[in-house]
Motif scaffolding. Structure first.
Motif, PDB file in Angstrom:
ATOM      1  N   ALA A  45       0.886  -1.634  -0.332  1.00 43.27           N
ATOM      2  CA  ALA A  45      -0.039   0.351  -0.190  1.00 43.27           C
ATOM      3  C   ALA A  45       0.888   1.338  -0.343  1.00 43.27           C
ATOM      4  CB  ALA A  45      -0.995  -0.016   1.002  1.00 43.27           C
ATOM      5  N   TRP A  48       1.498   2.655  -3.597  1.00 40.97           N
ATOM      6  CA  TRP A  48      -0.032   2.643  -4.133  1.00 40.97           C
ATOM      7  C   TRP A  48      -0.266   4.502  -3.938  1.00 40.97           C
ATOM      8  CZ3 TRP A  48      -4.000  -0.414  -1.051  1.00 40.97           C
ATOM      9  CH2 TRP A  48      -3.885  -1.951  -1.638  1.00 40.97           C
ATOM     10  N   PRO A  49      -0.046   5.257  -5.506  1.00 39.47           N
ATOM     11  CA  PRO A  49       0.138   7.034  -5.535  1.00 39.47           C
ATOM     12  C   PRO A  49      -0.924   7.225  -4.477  1.00 39.47           C
ATOM     13  CG  PRO A  49      -0.468   5.703  -7.723  1.00 39.47           C
ATOM     14  CD  PRO A  49      -0.217   4.908  -6.960  1.00 39.47           C
ATOM     15  N   GLY A  50      -2.005   6.790  -4.176  1.00 36.71           N
ATOM     16  CA  GLY A  50      -3.271   7.092  -3.412  1.00 36.71           C
ATOM     17  C   GLY A  50      -2.577   7.513  -2.060  1.00 36.71           C
ATOM     18  N   THR A  51      -1.315   6.793  -1.659  1.00 43.25           N
ATOM     19  CA  THR A  51      -1.343   6.754  -0.257  1.00 43.25           C
ATOM     20  C   THR A  51      -0.146   8.085  -0.257  1.00 43.25           C
ATOM     21  OG1 THR A  51      -0.490   4.759   0.004  1.00 43.25           O
ATOM     22  CG2 THR A  51       0.434   5.467   1.648  1.00 43.25           C
ATOM     23  N   TRP A  52       0.314   8.210  -1.409  1.00 43.57           N
ATOM     24  CA  TRP A  52       1.332   9.488  -1.560  1.00 43.57           C
ATOM     25  C   TRP A  52       0.483  10.721  -0.902  1.00 43.57           C
ATOM     26  CZ3 TRP A  52       6.351   8.901  -0.700  1.00 43.57           C
ATOM     27  CH2 TRP A  52       6.939   8.304   0.241  1.00 43.57           C
ATOM     28  N   ILE A  53      -0.207  10.546  -2.398  1.00 44.81           N
ATOM     29  CA  ILE A  53      -1.109  12.049  -2.512  1.00 44.81           C
ATOM     30  C   ILE A  53      -1.972  12.118  -0.994  1.00 44.81           C
ATOM     31  CG2 ILE A  53      -3.371  13.093  -3.273  1.00 44.81           C
ATOM     32  CD1 ILE A  53      -2.777  11.304  -5.831  1.00 44.81           C
ATOM     33  N   HIS A  54      -2.306  11.484  -0.345  1.00 43.58           N
ATOM     34  CA  HIS A  54      -2.864  11.581   1.788  1.00 43.58           C
ATOM     35  C   HIS A  54      -1.783  11.910   2.347  1.00 43.58           C
ATOM     36  CE1 HIS A  54      -5.123  10.822   5.235  1.00 43.58           C
ATOM     37  NE2 HIS A  54      -4.095  10.228   5.607  1.00 43.58           N
ATOM     38  N   ASP A  57      -1.108  15.427   1.033  1.00 41.82           N
ATOM     39  CA  ASP A  57      -2.699  16.928   1.862  1.00 41.82           C
ATOM     40  C   ASP A  57      -2.462  16.538   3.492  1.00 41.82           C
ATOM     41  OD1 ASP A  57      -3.526  16.716  -0.960  1.00 41.82           O
ATOM     42  OD2 ASP A  57      -5.008  15.109  -0.372  1.00 41.82           O
TER      43      ASP A  57
END
Length: 60
Positions: A45, A48-54, A57
């Motif tokens: 996980a 994953w790009p979503g983890t880095w975006i979170h 943020d």
């Protein structure tokens, strides 16, 4: 033509710096995977790009 006597020395130094940076990157990724697995989530996980975006943020 002027000879550059330090050229081989510089190439050797840059090669060593490159290897050190590569090893740092590998150990950083391994550390993230192991830390995520010990934390109880999916080890992949962290890639994953979503983890880095979170994370980005969260830092804002």
């Amino acid at each position: 033509m002027k000879k550059d006597f330090g050229r081989e020395y510089r190439k050797d130094i840059f090669r060593k710096i490159g290897w050190v940076l590569l090893l740092i990157l590998i150990f950083f990724i391994l550390g993230m995977l192991i830390g995520s697995a010990l934390g109880g989530s999916n080890p992949l996980a962290v890639l994953w790009p979503g983890t880095w975006i979170h994370m980005l943020d969260f830092l804002r």
